[in-house]
Each structure stands twice: as structure tokens, then as C-alpha cells.
Motif scaffolding. Structure first.
Motif, PDB file in Angstrom:
ATOM      1  N   LEU A 279      -2.988   9.409  14.036  1.00 24.31           N
ATOM      2  CA  LEU A 279      -2.078   8.505  13.351  1.00 24.31           C
ATOM      3  C   LEU A 279      -1.776   9.000  11.950  1.00 24.31           C
ATOM      4  O   LEU A 279      -2.677   9.412  11.217  1.00 24.31           O
ATOM      5  CB  LEU A 279      -2.717   7.111  13.252  1.00 24.31           C
ATOM      6  CG  LEU A 279      -1.980   6.107  12.368  1.00 24.31           C
ATOM      7  CD1 LEU A 279      -0.716   5.612  13.053  1.00 24.31           C
ATOM      8  CD2 LEU A 279      -2.899   4.938  12.022  1.00 24.31           C
TER       9      LEU A 279
ATOM     10  N   ALA B 173       6.721   4.007   7.880  1.00 27.64           N
ATOM     11  CA  ALA B 173       6.709   4.624   9.208  1.00 27.64           C
ATOM     12  C   ALA B 173       5.269   4.889   9.622  1.00 27.64           C
ATOM     13  O   ALA B 173       4.393   5.113   8.784  1.00 27.64           O
ATOM     14  CB  ALA B 173       7.494   5.932   9.208  1.00 27.64           C
ATOM     15  N   ALA B 174       5.050   4.832  10.918  1.00 26.05           N
ATOM     16  CA  ALA B 174       3.764   5.200  11.502  1.00 26.05           C
ATOM     17  C   ALA B 174       4.060   6.027  12.739  1.00 26.05           C
ATOM     18  O   ALA B 174       4.962   5.691  13.510  1.00 26.05           O
ATOM     19  CB  ALA B 174       2.951   3.957  11.872  1.00 26.05           C
ATOM     20  N   TRP B 175       3.329   7.107  12.918  1.00 20.48           N
ATOM     21  CA  TRP B 175       3.583   7.937  14.090  1.00 20.48           C
ATOM     22  C   TRP B 175       2.295   8.587  14.573  1.00 20.48           C
ATOM     23  O   TRP B 175       1.320   8.695  13.855  1.00 20.48           O
ATOM     24  CB  TRP B 175       4.664   8.971  13.819  1.00 20.48           C
ATOM     25  CG  TRP B 175       4.369  10.001  12.781  1.00 20.48           C
ATOM     26  CD1 TRP B 175       3.928  11.277  12.991  1.00 20.48           C
ATOM     27  CD2 TRP B 175       4.525   9.867  11.361  1.00 20.48           C
ATOM     28  NE1 TRP B 175       3.799  11.943  11.800  1.00 20.48           N
ATOM     29  CE2 TRP B 175       4.167  11.100  10.776  1.00 20.48           C
ATOM     30  CE3 TRP B 175       4.940   8.837  10.517  1.00 20.48           C
ATOM     31  CZ2 TRP B 175       4.194  11.318   9.405  1.00 20.48           C
ATOM     32  CZ3 TRP B 175       4.974   9.040   9.156  1.00 20.48           C
ATOM     33  CH2 TRP B 175       4.600  10.280   8.614  1.00 20.48           C
TER      34      TRP B 175
ATOM     35  N   ASP C 286       5.468  13.114  20.867  1.00 17.83           N
ATOM     36  CA  ASP C 286       5.399  12.335  19.632  1.00 17.83           C
ATOM     37  C   ASP C 286       5.845  10.906  19.890  1.00 17.83           C
ATOM     38  O   ASP C 286       6.689  10.642  20.752  1.00 17.83           O
ATOM     39  CB  ASP C 286       6.304  12.934  18.553  1.00 17.83           C
ATOM     40  CG  ASP C 286       5.762  14.202  17.940  1.00 17.83           C
ATOM     41  OD1 ASP C 286       4.547  14.477  18.063  1.00 17.83           O
ATOM     42  OD2 ASP C 286       6.559  14.939  17.327  1.00 17.83           O
TER      43      ASP C 286
ATOM     44  N   LEU D  18      10.137  10.542   7.752  1.00 17.63           N
ATOM     45  CA  LEU D  18       8.730  10.728   8.093  1.00 17.63           C
ATOM     46  C   LEU D  18       8.081  11.732   7.144  1.00 17.63           C
ATOM     47  O   LEU D  18       6.937  11.546   6.717  1.00 17.63           O
ATOM     48  CB  LEU D  18       8.568  11.168   9.553  1.00 17.63           C
ATOM     49  CG  LEU D  18       8.376  10.044  10.564  1.00 17.63           C
ATOM     50  CD1 LEU D  18       9.510   9.059  10.576  1.00 17.63           C
ATOM     51  CD2 LEU D  18       8.123  10.595  11.940  1.00 17.63           C
TER      52      LEU D  18
ATOM     53  N   ILE E   1       0.520   7.287   8.702  1.00 15.28           N
ATOM     54  CA  ILE E   1       1.243   6.089   8.303  1.00 15.28           C
ATOM     55  C   ILE E   1       1.547   6.173   6.816  1.00 15.28           C
ATOM     56  O   ILE E   1       0.719   6.623   6.027  1.00 15.28           O
ATOM     57  CB  ILE E   1       0.432   4.820   8.665  1.00 15.28           C
ATOM     58  CG1 ILE E   1       1.238   3.552   8.443  1.00 15.28           C
ATOM     59  CG2 ILE E   1      -0.888   4.786   7.952  1.00 15.28           C
ATOM     60  CD1 ILE E   1       0.603   2.317   9.075  1.00 15.28           C
TER      61      ILE E   1
ATOM     62  N   ARG F  26       0.757  11.945  16.751  1.00 15.64           N
ATOM     63  CA  ARG F  26       1.011  13.318  17.175  1.00 15.64           C
ATOM     64  C   ARG F  26      -0.283  13.894  17.737  1.00 15.64           C
ATOM     65  O   ARG F  26      -1.358  13.705  17.173  1.00 15.64           O
ATOM     66  CB  ARG F  26       1.497  14.160  15.998  1.00 15.64           C
ATOM     67  CG  ARG F  26       1.774  15.608  16.380  1.00 15.64           C
ATOM     68  CD  ARG F  26       2.613  16.320  15.359  1.00 15.64           C
ATOM     69  NE  ARG F  26       4.023  16.202  15.726  1.00 15.64           N
ATOM     70  CZ  ARG F  26       4.994  16.895  15.155  1.00 15.64           C
ATOM     71  NH1 ARG F  26       4.729  17.720  14.162  1.00 15.64           N
ATOM     72  NH2 ARG F  26       6.242  16.749  15.550  1.00 15.64           N
TER      73      ARG F  26
ATOM     74  N   VAL G  11       2.822   0.701  16.519  1.00 12.71           N
ATOM     75  CA  VAL G  11       2.573   2.031  17.074  1.00 12.71           C
ATOM     76  C   VAL G  11       1.457   1.963  18.115  1.00 12.71           C
ATOM     77  O   VAL G  11       1.495   2.672  19.126  1.00 12.71           O
ATOM     78  CB  VAL G  11       2.311   3.080  15.964  1.00 12.71           C
ATOM     79  CG1 VAL G  11       0.894   3.049  15.435  1.00 12.71           C
ATOM     80  CG2 VAL G  11       2.676   4.474  16.435  1.00 12.71           C
TER      81      VAL G  11
ATOM     82  N   GLY H 199       6.565   7.199  17.481  1.00 13.88           N
ATOM     83  CA  GLY H 199       6.534   6.607  16.145  1.00 13.88           C
ATOM     84  C   GLY H 199       7.405   5.388  16.007  1.00 13.88           C
ATOM     85  O   GLY H 199       8.258   5.102  16.856  1.00 13.88           O
TER      86      GLY H 199
ATOM     87  N   TRP I  22       9.717  17.466  14.335  1.00 13.36           N
ATOM     88  CA  TRP I  22       9.840  16.082  14.814  1.00 13.36           C
ATOM     89  C   TRP I  22      11.176  15.866  15.485  1.00 13.36           C
ATOM     90  O   TRP I  22      12.189  16.254  14.953  1.00 13.36           O
ATOM     91  CB  TRP I  22       9.675  15.088  13.659  1.00 13.36           C
ATOM     92  CG  TRP I  22       9.878  13.676  14.127  1.00 13.36           C
ATOM     93  CD1 TRP I  22      11.066  12.990  14.136  1.00 13.36           C
ATOM     94  CD2 TRP I  22       8.916  12.809  14.715  1.00 13.36           C
ATOM     95  NE1 TRP I  22      10.883  11.752  14.673  1.00 13.36           N
ATOM     96  CE2 TRP I  22       9.570  11.610  15.047  1.00 13.36           C
ATOM     97  CE3 TRP I  22       7.567  12.930  14.996  1.00 13.36           C
ATOM     98  CZ2 TRP I  22       8.922  10.539  15.633  1.00 13.36           C
ATOM     99  CZ3 TRP I  22       6.922  11.867  15.567  1.00 13.36           C
ATOM    100  CH2 TRP I  22       7.595  10.679  15.885  1.00 13.36           C
TER     101      TRP I  22
END
Length: 161
Positions: free
Chosen positions: A91, A68-70, A54, A14, A93, A72, A112, A56, A49
Motif C-alpha cells: 500500500l 490517493a491510495a494504491w 495495479d 499518484l 497512500i 502494487r 482500496v 488504486g 502506472w
């Protein structure tokens, strides 16, 4: 391509994807991983993380992680670039350069968002520079511009529920 939930073991990846997102433009001098992760305004996207809230996803292809996409949550006291409200996660990404333009970003975005709906999240916010081709993706996927994040970027929101 396979999509899976991001885990503690993905923290380093990430961080790599955060660096890729920061360095999206080939016109700019690249910021080093060290610089991105030492700057508080960018490091807080991945520091510690995963935190309890969180969420993702990671994309894998040919046995490698390719994006990756997450999400927070931030607060008004420590906002992200796309901060909207304390109850709206932001977001982030990133897609490995060789995999851009192949549908990975769209798949990550949708995955996500689906996980956010399952978690009871009603809106997602983000910040994107106007010249970034990703802004077209966000608009096509239902995100709306809600304000200017800076002279060169917009804050966008998608209502999920």
C-alpha cells in the motif's frame, strides 16, 4: 468527498501523493519530486502506472483530487519498503496536506481494501515510520506489525479474507 478508481490519467497525481508520503514529516528537509521519482527505491511505486495488477483509488473534493491510495505488487528481487511476499501487494497512500486529519486517509484505506477483496487479494502490506501518525490509523483499521522494516519503521500487514 467522492472516491473513484485511479486511472492512467492519475499517474502524475499518484506521483505527487508519493512525494507527499515520502515528505510526511515537517521536521525533515523536503525531498524534491525529481529526487523521489529518480530514486529507484521510491520511483518503482508509480513507474509505469498502471501496470496490469495495479489497483488504486482517488479521493476528490470540490472538483480537486485530494488524496490517493494504491496497491502494487513487488518481488523479492525488487522489493518495496514494506515487502512481505510476492503475492502481497504494498500500500501507498498520500493525502494533500490541507486535507489531512479530515478522514480522507481512512476513507481511501477502506476503499482500496474493498477493491482488493473484490480482486481476490488476501493480504496487504505496508511500511510506516513509527513516528508517523498514520501508524495509529493502520493499527485502528486492523493492520498488525509483522516486523521492523528499518531502525525507524515497521512493516505491517492486514489480512483481508
Amino acid at each position: 468527498m467522492n472516491l473513484r478508481e485511479a486511472t492512467r490519467d492519475d499517474a502524475g497525481f499518484l506521483a505527487d501523493m508519493l512525494v507527499a508520503a515520502v515528505n510526511w514529516s515537517p521536521e525533515w528537509k523536503k525531498k524534491s519530486r525529481r529526487r523521489v521519482l529518480r530514486a529507484p527505491d521510491t520511483a518503482h511505486y508509480v513507474a509505469g502506472w498502471p501496470r496490469p495488477d495495479d489497483l488504486g483509488v482517488v479521493a476528490e473534493a470540490d472538483g480537486e483530487r485530494v488524496g490517493a491510495a494504491w496497491l502494487r505488487f513487488f518481488t523479492a528481487d525488487d522489493p518495496g519498503y514494506g515487502f512481505v511476499a510476492d503475492d502481497v501487494p504494498e500500500l501507498t497512500i498520500g493525502v494533500v496536506a490541507a486535507w489531512r486529519g479530515r478522514g480522507v486517509g481512512r476513507a481511501l484505506l477502506r476503499a482500496v481494501e474493498n477493491r482488493a477483496v473484490e480482486a481476490g487479494i488476501g493480504r496487504i502490506g505496508l511500511s510506516v515510520e513509527r513516528k508517523n501518525f498514520a501508524q495509529r490509523l493502520y493499527l485502528a483499521e486492523g493492520y498488525e506489525i509483522v516486523g521492523a522494516g528499518s531502525a525507524d519503521s515497521d512493516t505491517m500487514v492486514k489480512i483481508l479474507t
